[in-house]
Design an enzyme around this catalytic site. Structure first.
Site, mmCIF file in Angstrom:
data_model
loop_
_atom_site.group_PDB
_atom_site.id
_atom_site.type_symbol
_atom_site.label_atom_id
_atom_site.label_comp_id
_atom_site.label_asym_id
_atom_site.label_seq_id
_atom_site.Cartn_x
_atom_site.Cartn_y
_atom_site.Cartn_z
ATOM 1 N N THR A 31 0.835 -1.213 0.000
ATOM 2 C CA THR A 31 0.000 0.000 0.000
ATOM 3 C C THR A 31 0.863 1.254 0.000
ATOM 4 O OG1 THR A 31 -1.726 -1.229 1.136
ATOM 5 C CG2 THR A 31 -1.916 1.163 1.169
ATOM 6 N N GLU A 97 -5.815 -3.881 -2.520
ATOM 7 C CA GLU A 97 -6.443 -5.153 -2.118
ATOM 8 C C GLU A 97 -7.026 -5.861 -3.338
ATOM 9 O OE1 GLU A 97 -5.796 -6.132 0.783
ATOM 10 O OE2 GLU A 97 -5.483 -4.305 1.961
ATOM 11 N N CYS A 188 9.984 -20.196 8.546
ATOM 12 C CA CYS A 188 9.121 -20.007 9.727
ATOM 13 C C CYS A 188 7.651 -20.241 9.374
ATOM 14 C CB CYS A 188 9.336 -18.617 10.326
ATOM 15 S SG CYS A 188 11.021 -18.387 10.957
HETATM 16 N N1 LIG Z 1 6.803 -7.562 9.747
HETATM 17 C C1 LIG Z 1 6.861 -6.374 9.148
HETATM 18 N N2 LIG Z 1 7.721 -6.186 8.123
HETATM 19 C C2 LIG Z 1 7.810 -4.982 7.515
HETATM 20 N N3 LIG Z 1 7.037 -3.910 7.835
HETATM 21 C C3 LIG Z 1 6.147 -4.046 8.825
HETATM 22 C C4 LIG Z 1 6.032 -5.273 9.537
HETATM 23 N N4 LIG Z 1 5.051 -5.113 10.478
HETATM 24 C C5 LIG Z 1 4.584 -3.840 10.348
HETATM 25 N N5 LIG Z 1 5.239 -3.192 9.354
HETATM 26 C C6 LIG Z 1 4.930 -1.818 8.926
HETATM 27 O O1 LIG Z 1 4.079 -1.933 7.799
HETATM 28 C C7 LIG Z 1 4.446 -0.960 6.841
HETATM 29 C C8 LIG Z 1 3.944 -1.404 5.465
HETATM 30 O O2 LIG Z 1 2.541 -1.263 5.467
HETATM 31 P P1 LIG Z 1 1.663 -1.439 4.173
HETATM 32 O O3 LIG Z 1 2.195 -0.597 3.046
HETATM 33 O O4 LIG Z 1 0.239 -1.186 4.590
HETATM 34 O O5 LIG Z 1 1.886 -2.969 3.818
HETATM 35 P P2 LIG Z 1 0.950 -3.964 3.001
HETATM 36 O O6 LIG Z 1 -0.009 -3.130 2.166
HETATM 37 O O7 LIG Z 1 1.893 -4.762 2.154
HETATM 38 O O8 LIG Z 1 0.248 -4.801 4.033
HETATM 39 C C9 LIG Z 1 5.937 -0.864 6.992
HETATM 40 O O9 LIG Z 1 6.459 0.361 6.528
HETATM 41 C C10 LIG Z 1 6.117 -0.986 8.497
HETATM 42 O O10 LIG Z 1 5.971 0.274 9.110
HETATM 43 C C1 LIG Z 2 -3.312 -13.757 4.039
HETATM 44 C C2 LIG Z 2 -4.755 -13.352 4.024
HETATM 45 C C3 LIG Z 2 -5.119 -12.052 4.308
HETATM 46 N N1 LIG Z 2 -6.423 -11.691 4.302
HETATM 47 C C4 LIG Z 2 -6.799 -10.293 4.607
HETATM 48 C C5 LIG Z 2 -6.169 -9.688 5.819
HETATM 49 C C6 LIG Z 2 -6.152 -8.219 5.498
HETATM 50 O O1 LIG Z 2 -7.429 -7.679 5.848
HETATM 51 C C7 LIG Z 2 -5.970 -8.193 3.964
HETATM 52 C C8 LIG Z 2 -4.557 -7.949 3.530
HETATM 53 O O2 LIG Z 2 -4.195 -6.631 3.803
HETATM 54 P P1 LIG Z 2 -2.704 -6.057 3.538
HETATM 55 O O3 LIG Z 2 -2.977 -4.644 3.071
HETATM 56 O O4 LIG Z 2 -2.030 -6.899 2.506
HETATM 57 O O5 LIG Z 2 -2.001 -6.086 4.851
HETATM 58 O O6 LIG Z 2 -6.360 -9.493 3.525
HETATM 59 C C9 LIG Z 2 -7.400 -12.606 3.974
HETATM 60 O O7 LIG Z 2 -8.601 -12.273 3.935
HETATM 61 N N2 LIG Z 2 -7.048 -13.895 3.707
HETATM 62 C C10 LIG Z 2 -5.760 -14.300 3.702
HETATM 63 O O8 LIG Z 2 -5.495 -15.509 3.423
HETATM 64 ZN ZN LIG Z 3 11.594 -16.506 9.605
#
Ligand SMILES: Nc1ncnc2c1ncn2[C@@H]1O[C@H](COP(=O)(O)OP(=O)(O)O)[C@@H](O)[C@H]1O
Ligand SMILES: Cc1cn([C@H]2C[C@H](O)[C@@H](COP(=O)(O)O)O2)c(=O)[nH]c1=O
Ligand SMILES: [Zn+2]
Length: 197
Positions: A31, A97, A188
């Site tokens: 994101t 998403e 892991c």
């Molecule tokens: N295990 C993790 N590894 C890397 N970043 C993490 C972790 N847990 C929390 N973060 C935070 O999440 C941010 C990324 O968020 P976001 O862009 O919403 O990720 P995504 O959309 O891929 O879920 C990172 O910049 C960091 O601040």
């Molecule tokens: C692995 C996995 C994730 N989800 C859901 C959980 C969160 O609401 C979003 C992913 O959000 P992000 O921006 O990538 O952190 O998806 C799910 O519904 N099912 C899954 O298997």
């Molecule tokens: Zn690991």
């Protein structure tokens, strides 16, 4: 990166579309990277529209919000098809998403790109079982650019590509954050799956 329009002989921009995919596990920065690219397009005064599936209301009804609280205004929609009507006149269409959209997503993105729109879609490439998620594989196949971003494994500090689910739910869709999911590396993730069995 990616946003400079090509210029023709008469010095006018040539409107050429393409598809970019940003994929990876949860917390990998999908994101953030989407917001970064869209903000740059806005700075270039391009017309930008952002869509997310109505299902994703974790942080906000309309904003796309990253785990570290970056946000950008978006339009929640039910069907991928809705983007054709709402995004067809844009320079750039952003999608967050993407894994939650229906199987029509890849075709819709191709139509938008063919009509000159730059499409940037962010989504989970794998679900909690490590299986390809929804329309993502088809979308990645038709994209010009695929960027895989990585989180940090919360167990060992290595590069994480999996989203490990800390909950007994076996439904593919389970919205959540750190209370239900951990970013994990391959090793892991496998260890966690063994312990679950
Ligand atoms: N295990 C993790 N590894 C890397 N970043 C993490 C972790 N847990 C929390 N973060 C935070 O999440 C941010 C990324 O968020 P976001 O862009 O919403 O990720 P995504 O959309 O891929 O879920 C990172 O910049 C960091 O601040
Ligand atoms: C692995 C996995 C994730 N989800 C859901 C959980 C969160 O609401 C979003 C992913 O959000 P992000 O921006 O990538 O952190 O998806 C799910 O519904 N099912 C899954 O298997
Ligand atoms: Zn690991």
């Amino acid at each position: 990166m990616f946003i400079e329009p090509r210029v023709g002989n008469d010095n006018h921009a040539i409107r050429r579309g393409w598809i970019e995919v940003i994929c990876g596990s949860m917390f990998s920065g999908k994101t953030e990277e989407l917001i970064r690219r869209l903000n740059r397009a806005k700075i270039a005064k391009q017309k930008v529209e952002i869509f997310k599936p109505t299902i994703d209301k974790r942080y906000h009804e309309e904003d796309v919000v990253s785990h570290n609280a970056n946000a950008i205004r978006s339009t929640p929609i039910d069907f991928a098809q809705d983007m054709l009507l709402l995004g067809g006149s844009c320079d750039v269409v952003g999608i967050d998403e993407a894994q939650f959209f229906d199987d029509g997503l890849a075709e819709v993105c191709v139509k938008l790109a063919n009509s000159g729109v730059r499409v940037i879609a962010a989504g989970l490439d794998m679900d909690y079982l490590g299986k390809p998620f929804g329309p993502m594989p088809a979308l990645m196949a038709v994209a010009e650019y695929v960027t895989k971003v990585h989180a940090i494994c919360v167990q060992c500090g290595d590069i994480a590509t999996y989203s490990f689910r800390n909950s007994p739910s076996e439904q593919q869709v389970l919205l959540g954050e750190t209370e239900s999911y951990e970013a994990r590396c391959r090793h892991c993730f496998q260890e966690g799956m063994k312990q679950k069995r």
